[in-house]
Motif scaffolding. Structure first.
Motif, PDB file in Angstrom:
ATOM      1  N   UNK A 226       1.826  -3.248  -7.196  1.00 35.41           N
ATOM      2  CA  UNK A 226       1.787  -3.650  -5.602  1.00 35.41           C
ATOM      3  C   UNK A 226       0.858  -3.455  -5.450  1.00 35.41           C
ATOM      4  N   UNK A 227      -0.197  -2.541  -6.601  1.00 32.58           N
ATOM      5  CA  UNK A 227      -1.553  -2.620  -6.305  1.00 32.58           C
ATOM      6  C   UNK A 227      -2.614  -4.058  -6.601  1.00 32.58           C
TER       7      UNK A 227
ATOM      8  N   UNK B 245       2.705   5.968  -7.148  1.00 25.25           N
ATOM      9  CA  UNK B 245       1.364   6.979  -8.258  1.00 25.25           C
ATOM     10  C   UNK B 245       2.122   8.399  -8.179  1.00 25.25           C
ATOM     11  N   UNK B 246       2.575   9.110  -6.945  1.00 27.87           N
ATOM     12  CA  UNK B 246       2.503  10.181  -6.587  1.00 27.87           C
ATOM     13  C   UNK B 246       3.816  10.764  -7.664  1.00 27.87           C
ATOM     14  N   UNK B 247       4.914   9.669  -7.251  1.00 29.47           N
ATOM     15  CA  UNK B 247       6.357  10.304  -8.572  1.00 29.47           C
ATOM     16  C   UNK B 247       5.223  10.475  -9.582  1.00 29.47           C
ATOM     17  N   UNK B 248       4.964   9.421 -10.751  1.00 32.14           N
ATOM     18  CA  UNK B 248       4.252   9.008 -11.053  1.00 32.14           C
ATOM     19  C   UNK B 248       3.453   9.604 -12.115  1.00 32.14           C
ATOM     20  N   UNK B 249       2.248  10.712 -11.161  1.00 30.44           N
ATOM     21  CA  UNK B 249       1.836  11.612 -11.102  1.00 30.44           C
ATOM     22  C   UNK B 249       2.469  12.866 -11.203  1.00 30.44           C
ATOM     23  N   UNK B 250       3.027  12.986 -10.422  1.00 33.85           N
ATOM     24  CA  UNK B 250       4.085  14.606 -10.716  1.00 33.85           C
ATOM     25  C   UNK B 250       5.036  14.038 -11.729  1.00 33.85           C
ATOM     26  N   UNK B 251       5.354  13.697 -12.201  1.00 37.71           N
ATOM     27  CA  UNK B 251       6.343  13.133 -13.535  1.00 37.71           C
ATOM     28  C   UNK B 251       5.644  13.479 -15.185  1.00 37.71           C
ATOM     29  N   UNK B 252       4.046  12.806 -14.759  1.00 36.17           N
ATOM     30  CA  UNK B 252       3.338  13.131 -15.738  1.00 36.17           C
ATOM     31  C   UNK B 252       2.935  14.943 -15.940  1.00 36.17           C
ATOM     32  N   UNK B 253       3.036  15.331 -14.914  1.00 37.89           N
ATOM     33  CA  UNK B 253       2.417  17.123 -14.832  1.00 37.89           C
ATOM     34  C   UNK B 253       4.081  17.565 -15.737  1.00 37.89           C
TER      35      UNK B 253
ATOM     36  N   UNK C 229       0.836  -1.570  -0.204  1.00 34.41           N
ATOM     37  CA  UNK C 229      -0.183   0.697   0.205  1.00 34.41           C
ATOM     38  C   UNK C 229       0.645   1.844  -0.186  1.00 34.41           C
ATOM     39  N   UNK C 230       1.724   1.516   0.660  1.00 41.29           N
ATOM     40  CA  UNK C 230       2.817   2.918   1.018  1.00 41.29           C
ATOM     41  C   UNK C 230       3.531   2.545  -0.318  1.00 41.29           C
ATOM     42  N   UNK C 231       4.070   1.194  -0.920  1.00 45.00           N
ATOM     43  CA  UNK C 231       5.209   1.363  -1.834  1.00 45.00           C
ATOM     44  C   UNK C 231       4.083   2.421  -3.690  1.00 45.00           C
ATOM     45  N   UNK C 232       2.754   1.928  -3.340  1.00 43.90           N
ATOM     46  CA  UNK C 232       2.077   1.845  -4.183  1.00 43.90           C
ATOM     47  C   UNK C 232       1.635   3.531  -4.317  1.00 43.90           C
TER      48      UNK C 232
ATOM     49  N   UNK D 295       7.438   3.436 -15.342  1.00 39.40           N
ATOM     50  CA  UNK D 295       8.255   2.379 -14.985  1.00 39.40           C
ATOM     51  C   UNK D 295       7.424   2.690 -13.696  1.00 39.40           C
ATOM     52  N   UNK D 296       7.228   3.776 -12.998  1.00 40.68           N
ATOM     53  CA  UNK D 296       5.977   4.052 -11.842  1.00 40.68           C
ATOM     54  C   UNK D 296       4.893   4.102 -11.410  1.00 40.68           C
ATOM     55  N   UNK D 297       4.587   4.691 -12.851  1.00 40.58           N
ATOM     56  CA  UNK D 297       3.389   4.025 -13.178  1.00 40.58           C
ATOM     57  C   UNK D 297       2.447   2.332 -13.339  1.00 40.58           C
ATOM     58  N   UNK D 298       3.492   1.495 -13.815  1.00 38.06           N
ATOM     59  CA  UNK D 298       3.916   0.261 -13.623  1.00 38.06           C
ATOM     60  C   UNK D 298       3.433  -0.391 -12.451  1.00 38.06           C
TER      61      UNK D 298
END
Length: 289
Positions: free
Chosen positions: A166-167, A77-85, A70-73, A158-161
């Protein structure tokens, strides 16, 4: 069921990305990322409560593995969303976004290497065709791509994957039946993300709260579409291999083009048509698998 949930997720995510792209023009990366989660937690809690009203099940047996997933996911996802922005603000955003969509192929590889997944030959074929399709749609070319944008895009994928893998592991670790397992993981991940980003913004960017309030309609649209999309993704990934879900989820590109044509009045290019055909083939292959 996993197909229905994936299509719902792809449709909602296309709208969420469109809304996030608008907000990113006037808000920081952290605040746009928080907009995705801030109102989603109450909606996820309502969804889980309704599930328990219709079908009460045994309580969760919390384990160390479950908390790690849960924590890893949440972090990934925060990192992935930030990178997408960050990609929204690059000159050749489309290419970076296309590389970010490599998450299906990355998830397939990581799943086989580290998570005990096994894909059929037909499934691998579908995943590879889907990867080619998103590259074609993004206009990827070794001559035009910038190293910085490419690295951000690949890191985002990679972060999204990892988030998705992990989800799925967290949902399995709950020991709860579907869809309660997916709904519980969704709620806990959203709560973690909201708490972490809220603390960060309060300490580092307190003025961003005012920006989100000024754009509260757009923030609400992002949160609602994100929550609906997450319900779809988490549910689908609880039922099927992440690589298959993400490959079928590439139909999001079709929904994005529809939004561009009908809402933004943008014309469709020949390259887009070819990419859509490949995505359709990839989707059929993973569904047959």
């Amino acid at each position: 069921m996993w197909i229905v949930f994936t299509l719902l997720a792809a449709f909602s995510q296309a709208w969420r990305n469109a809304f996030q792209s608008q907000l990113s023009a006037s808000a920081s990366t952290a605040s746009v990322t928080l907009a995705r989660f801030i109102l989603a937690s109450p909606l996820a809690l309502l969804y889980l409560w309704l599930l328990y009203q219709f079908n009460p099940v045994a309580p969760l047996a919390i384990s160390t593995h479950f908390l790690f997933y849960v924590f890893g996911a949440s972090v990934m996802q925060i990192l992935a969303t930030g990178l997408m922005v960050v990609l929204f603000k690059q000159n050749n955003y489309a290419i970076g976004a296309g590389l970010a969509k490599s998450e299906a192929l990355v998830a397939a590889m990581l799943g086989v290497l580290f998570f005990g997944s096994s894909l059929t030959l037909l499934g691998w074929f579908g995943v590879f065709i889907g990867a080619i399709a998103v590259m074609l749609l993004s206009g990827f070319s070794l001559r035009t791509v910038e190293c910085k944008t490419a690295l951000i895009g690949l890191a985002c994928g990679t972060c999204f994957a990892l988030t998705s893998l992990w989800v799925r592991e967290a949902s399995i670790a709950t020991g709860l039946p579907f869809p309660h397992s997916a709904a519980l993981v969704l709620l806990l991940v959203l709560l973690c993300q909201t708490l972490m980003l809220s603390i960060y913004m309060t300490l580092r960017e307190p003025q961003s709260w005012l920006i989100l309030w000024r754009h509260r309609k757009l923030t609400t649209a992002i949160s609602v579409s994100s929550c609906i999309g997450s319900i779809g993704w988490f549910s689908a990934m609880s039922l099927e291999h992440v690589a298959y879900v993400k490959t079928l989820g590439q139909v999001e590109v079709f929904f994005t083009l529809l939004i561009s044509v009908l809402w933004l009045k943008a014309p469709i290019k020949k390259r887009d048509s070819a990419g859509l055909v490949l995505i359709a083939i990839a989707a059929v292959l993973v569904m047959l698998t």
